[in-house]
Design a protein around this motif. Structure first.
Motif, PDB file in Angstrom:
ATOM      1  N   ARG A 107     -13.702 -19.142  14.242  1.00  0.00           N
ATOM      2  CA  ARG A 107     -13.171 -18.359  13.115  1.00  0.00           C
ATOM      3  C   ARG A 107     -13.342 -16.864  13.367  1.00  0.00           C
ATOM      4  O   ARG A 107     -12.439 -16.073  13.127  1.00  0.00           O
ATOM      5  N   ILE A 108     -14.502 -16.476  13.860  1.00  0.00           N
ATOM      6  CA  ILE A 108     -14.761 -15.066  14.138  1.00  0.00           C
ATOM      7  C   ILE A 108     -13.849 -14.574  15.252  1.00  0.00           C
ATOM      8  O   ILE A 108     -13.242 -13.515  15.157  1.00  0.00           O
ATOM      9  N   GLU A 109     -13.739 -15.358  16.306  1.00  0.00           N
ATOM     10  CA  GLU A 109     -12.870 -14.993  17.426  1.00  0.00           C
ATOM     11  C   GLU A 109     -11.416 -14.863  16.966  1.00  0.00           C
ATOM     12  O   GLU A 109     -10.721 -13.914  17.338  1.00  0.00           O
ATOM     13  N   LYS A 110     -10.944 -15.783  16.130  1.00  0.00           N
ATOM     14  CA  LYS A 110      -9.571 -15.738  15.620  1.00  0.00           C
ATOM     15  C   LYS A 110      -9.343 -14.478  14.792  1.00  0.00           C
ATOM     16  O   LYS A 110      -8.304 -13.826  14.909  1.00  0.00           O
ATOM     17  N   LYS A 111     -10.308 -14.110  13.970  1.00  0.00           N
ATOM     18  CA  LYS A 111     -10.186 -12.904  13.141  1.00  0.00           C
ATOM     19  C   LYS A 111     -10.091 -11.663  14.019  1.00  0.00           C
ATOM     20  O   LYS A 111      -9.279 -10.771  13.761  1.00  0.00           O
ATOM     21  N   PHE A 112     -10.901 -11.588  15.067  1.00  0.00           N
ATOM     22  CA  PHE A 112     -10.835 -10.442  15.966  1.00  0.00           C
ATOM     23  C   PHE A 112      -9.501 -10.385  16.699  1.00  0.00           C
ATOM     24  O   PHE A 112      -8.935  -9.315  16.877  1.00  0.00           O
ATOM     25  N   GLN A 113      -8.978 -11.516  17.124  1.00  0.00           N
ATOM     26  CA  GLN A 113      -7.683 -11.528  17.794  1.00  0.00           C
ATOM     27  C   GLN A 113      -6.593 -11.065  16.832  1.00  0.00           C
ATOM     28  O   GLN A 113      -5.678 -10.317  17.217  1.00  0.00           O
ATOM     29  N   GLU A 114      -6.679 -11.461  15.572  1.00  0.00           N
ATOM     30  CA  GLU A 114      -5.723 -11.034  14.555  1.00  0.00           C
ATOM     31  C   GLU A 114      -5.776  -9.512  14.370  1.00  0.00           C
ATOM     32  O   GLU A 114      -4.746  -8.848  14.322  1.00  0.00           O
ATOM     33  N   ILE A 115      -6.991  -8.967  14.295  1.00  0.00           N
ATOM     34  CA  ILE A 115      -7.149  -7.520  14.121  1.00  0.00           C
ATOM     35  C   ILE A 115      -6.615  -6.783  15.347  1.00  0.00           C
ATOM     36  O   ILE A 115      -5.929  -5.775  15.219  1.00  0.00           O
ATOM     37  N   GLN A 116      -6.895  -7.289  16.538  1.00  0.00           N
ATOM     38  CA  GLN A 116      -6.398  -6.651  17.758  1.00  0.00           C
ATOM     39  C   GLN A 116      -4.870  -6.672  17.796  1.00  0.00           C
ATOM     40  O   GLN A 116      -4.244  -5.690  18.187  1.00  0.00           O
ATOM     41  N   SER A 117      -4.266  -7.778  17.390  1.00  0.00           N
ATOM     42  CA  SER A 117      -2.815  -7.885  17.371  1.00  0.00           C
ATOM     43  C   SER A 117      -2.219  -6.896  16.372  1.00  0.00           C
ATOM     44  O   SER A 117      -1.241  -6.199  16.673  1.00  0.00           O
ATOM     45  N   ALA A 154      -2.525  -3.311  17.729  1.00  0.00           N
ATOM     46  CA  ALA A 154      -1.522  -2.993  18.748  1.00  0.00           C
ATOM     47  C   ALA A 154      -0.171  -2.706  18.096  1.00  0.00           C
ATOM     48  O   ALA A 154       0.531  -1.762  18.488  1.00  0.00           O
ATOM     49  N   ALA A 155       0.197  -3.499  17.098  1.00  0.00           N
ATOM     50  CA  ALA A 155       1.475  -3.289  16.405  1.00  0.00           C
ATOM     51  C   ALA A 155       1.487  -1.948  15.678  1.00  0.00           C
ATOM     52  O   ALA A 155       2.440  -1.168  15.792  1.00  0.00           O
ATOM     53  N   VAL A 156       0.425  -1.647  14.947  1.00  0.00           N
ATOM     54  CA  VAL A 156       0.348  -0.390  14.195  1.00  0.00           C
ATOM     55  C   VAL A 156       0.359   0.805  15.145  1.00  0.00           C
ATOM     56  O   VAL A 156       1.040   1.801  14.898  1.00  0.00           O
ATOM     57  N   GLU A 157      -0.387   0.713  16.244  1.00  0.00           N
ATOM     58  CA  GLU A 157      -0.376   1.782  17.246  1.00  0.00           C
ATOM     59  C   GLU A 157       1.046   2.019  17.753  1.00  0.00           C
ATOM     60  O   GLU A 157       1.483   3.162  17.894  1.00  0.00           O
ATOM     61  N   GLY A 158       1.755   0.942  18.029  1.00  0.00           N
ATOM     62  CA  GLY A 158       3.142   1.061  18.489  1.00  0.00           C
ATOM     63  C   GLY A 158       4.036   1.720  17.461  1.00  0.00           C
ATOM     64  O   GLY A 158       4.864   2.579  17.788  1.00  0.00           O
ATOM     65  N   ALA A 192      -8.909   6.113  10.886  1.00  0.00           N
ATOM     66  CA  ALA A 192      -8.746   5.821   9.449  1.00  0.00           C
ATOM     67  C   ALA A 192      -7.400   5.152   9.178  1.00  0.00           C
ATOM     68  O   ALA A 192      -7.314   4.217   8.376  1.00  0.00           O
ATOM     69  N   GLU A 193      -6.347   5.619   9.852  1.00  0.00           N
ATOM     70  CA  GLU A 193      -5.030   5.006   9.667  1.00  0.00           C
ATOM     71  C   GLU A 193      -5.014   3.580  10.199  1.00  0.00           C
ATOM     72  O   GLU A 193      -4.443   2.677   9.575  1.00  0.00           O
ATOM     73  N   LEU A 194      -5.653   3.359  11.354  1.00  0.00           N
ATOM     74  CA  LEU A 194      -5.738   1.991  11.885  1.00  0.00           C
ATOM     75  C   LEU A 194      -6.478   1.079  10.922  1.00  0.00           C
ATOM     76  O   LEU A 194      -6.052  -0.051  10.671  1.00  0.00           O
ATOM     77  N   ALA A 195      -7.579   1.563  10.376  1.00  0.00           N
ATOM     78  CA  ALA A 195      -8.347   0.747   9.427  1.00  0.00           C
ATOM     79  C   ALA A 195      -7.501   0.415   8.203  1.00  0.00           C
ATOM     80  O   ALA A 195      -7.500  -0.720   7.726  1.00  0.00           O
ATOM     81  N   HIS A 196      -6.769   1.400   7.708  1.00  0.00           N
ATOM     82  CA  HIS A 196      -5.932   1.181   6.521  1.00  0.00           C
ATOM     83  C   HIS A 196      -4.839   0.152   6.795  1.00  0.00           C
ATOM     84  O   HIS A 196      -4.647  -0.780   6.015  1.00  0.00           O
ATOM     85  N   TRP A 197      -4.124   0.309   7.898  1.00  0.00           N
ATOM     86  CA  TRP A 197      -2.969  -0.542   8.162  1.00  0.00           C
ATOM     87  C   TRP A 197      -3.314  -1.891   8.782  1.00  0.00           C
ATOM     88  O   TRP A 197      -2.481  -2.797   8.795  1.00  0.00           O
ATOM     89  N   THR A 198      -4.531  -2.066   9.316  1.00  0.00           N
ATOM     90  CA  THR A 198      -4.864  -3.341   9.954  1.00  0.00           C
ATOM     91  C   THR A 198      -5.779  -4.225   9.110  1.00  0.00           C
ATOM     92  O   THR A 198      -5.704  -5.442   9.193  1.00  0.00           O
ATOM     93  N   THR A 199      -6.655  -3.640   8.341  1.00  0.00           N
ATOM     94  CA  THR A 199      -7.586  -4.468   7.563  1.00  0.00           C
ATOM     95  C   THR A 199      -7.669  -4.037   6.116  1.00  0.00           C
ATOM     96  O   THR A 199      -8.241  -4.735   5.310  1.00  0.00           O
ATOM     97  N   THR A 239       3.993  -8.952   6.544  1.00  0.00           N
ATOM     98  CA  THR A 239       4.369  -9.234   7.932  1.00  0.00           C
ATOM     99  C   THR A 239       4.376  -7.938   8.732  1.00  0.00           C
ATOM    100  O   THR A 239       4.431  -6.844   8.170  1.00  0.00           O
ATOM    101  N   VAL A 240       4.369  -8.076  10.037  1.00  0.00           N
ATOM    102  CA  VAL A 240       4.401  -6.912  10.919  1.00  0.00           C
ATOM    103  C   VAL A 240       5.681  -6.109  10.679  1.00  0.00           C
ATOM    104  O   VAL A 240       5.669  -4.878  10.669  1.00  0.00           O
ATOM    105  N   ASP A 241       6.805  -6.786  10.450  1.00  0.00           N
ATOM    106  CA  ASP A 241       8.071  -6.084  10.216  1.00  0.00           C
ATOM    107  C   ASP A 241       8.022  -5.227   8.954  1.00  0.00           C
ATOM    108  O   ASP A 241       8.528  -4.106   8.940  1.00  0.00           O
ATOM    109  N   VAL A 242       7.407  -5.744   7.896  1.00  0.00           N
ATOM    110  CA  VAL A 242       7.292  -4.991   6.646  1.00  0.00           C
ATOM    111  C   VAL A 242       6.408  -3.768   6.839  1.00  0.00           C
ATOM    112  O   VAL A 242       6.737  -2.667   6.387  1.00  0.00           O
TER     113      VAL A 242
END
Length: 158
Positions: free
Chosen positions: A39-49, A52-56, A69-76, A84-87
């Motif tokens: 569960r912890i590993e899955k959550k970290f992979q989700e945050i990393q994904s 990467a999308a937000v950075e792009g 701060a922007e990464l924290a806001h948009w990822t978690t 969704t990532v598209d939204v």
């Protein structure tokens, strides 16, 4: 054992201190279950994904990397909220800073010149989505090309 900071960081910034603490606690506890680890590993992979999308999106729409701060806001944080990532990409694209960057790029690409502050303000404040705005700039480019062609053909000058 791997370094948690090295494994789950971006540009030297921890992605999320709460998850880092949980992961660190889990790996420092001998009695961690395989399901907890998964569960912890899955959550970290989700945050990393998401990261990467937000950075792009920030690099594409704002022409710069996202801050921690922007990464924290948009990822978690509040910016993600099960969207969704598209939204999220569409919302980042419509940020005022992103609209300003896009308008300046459209002037440079389609009209071959820098925009004045007044021109940027007019286009940024239009109630128009970015793709529709780009279509308008393409139309202006076509008209500009036609006028330049007329001057060159019939008047012999640019």
């Amino acid at each position: 054992m791997f370094s948690l900071f090295d494994r789950f960081s971006l540009n030297g910034q921890m992605l999320n201190s709460m998850f880092m603490w949980a992961f660190s606690f889990a790996y420092n506890t001998d009695a961690i279950s395989a399901s907890t680890h998964a569960r912890i590993e899955k959550k970290f992979q989700e945050i990393q994904s998401k990261t990467a999308a937000v950075e792009g999106f920030f690099r594409t729409y704002l022409g710069r990397p996202a801050t921690a701060a922007e990464l924290a806001h948009w990822t978690t944080g509040a910016g993600w909220r099960n969207r969704t990532v598209d939204v999220i990409g569409a919302e980042i694209q419509e940020l005022r800073e992103a609209r300003t960057h896009q308008v300046k790029e459209f002037f440079r690409i389609y009209l071959g010149r820098a925009a004045t502050a007044a021109e940027v303000a007019v286009w940024v404040n239009k109630n128009m989505r970015i793709p529709a705005m780009e279509t308008k700039f393409r139309e202006m480019q076509s008209k500009k090309t036609a006028v330049e062609g007329f001057f060159l053909t019939y008047l012999g000058r640019p």
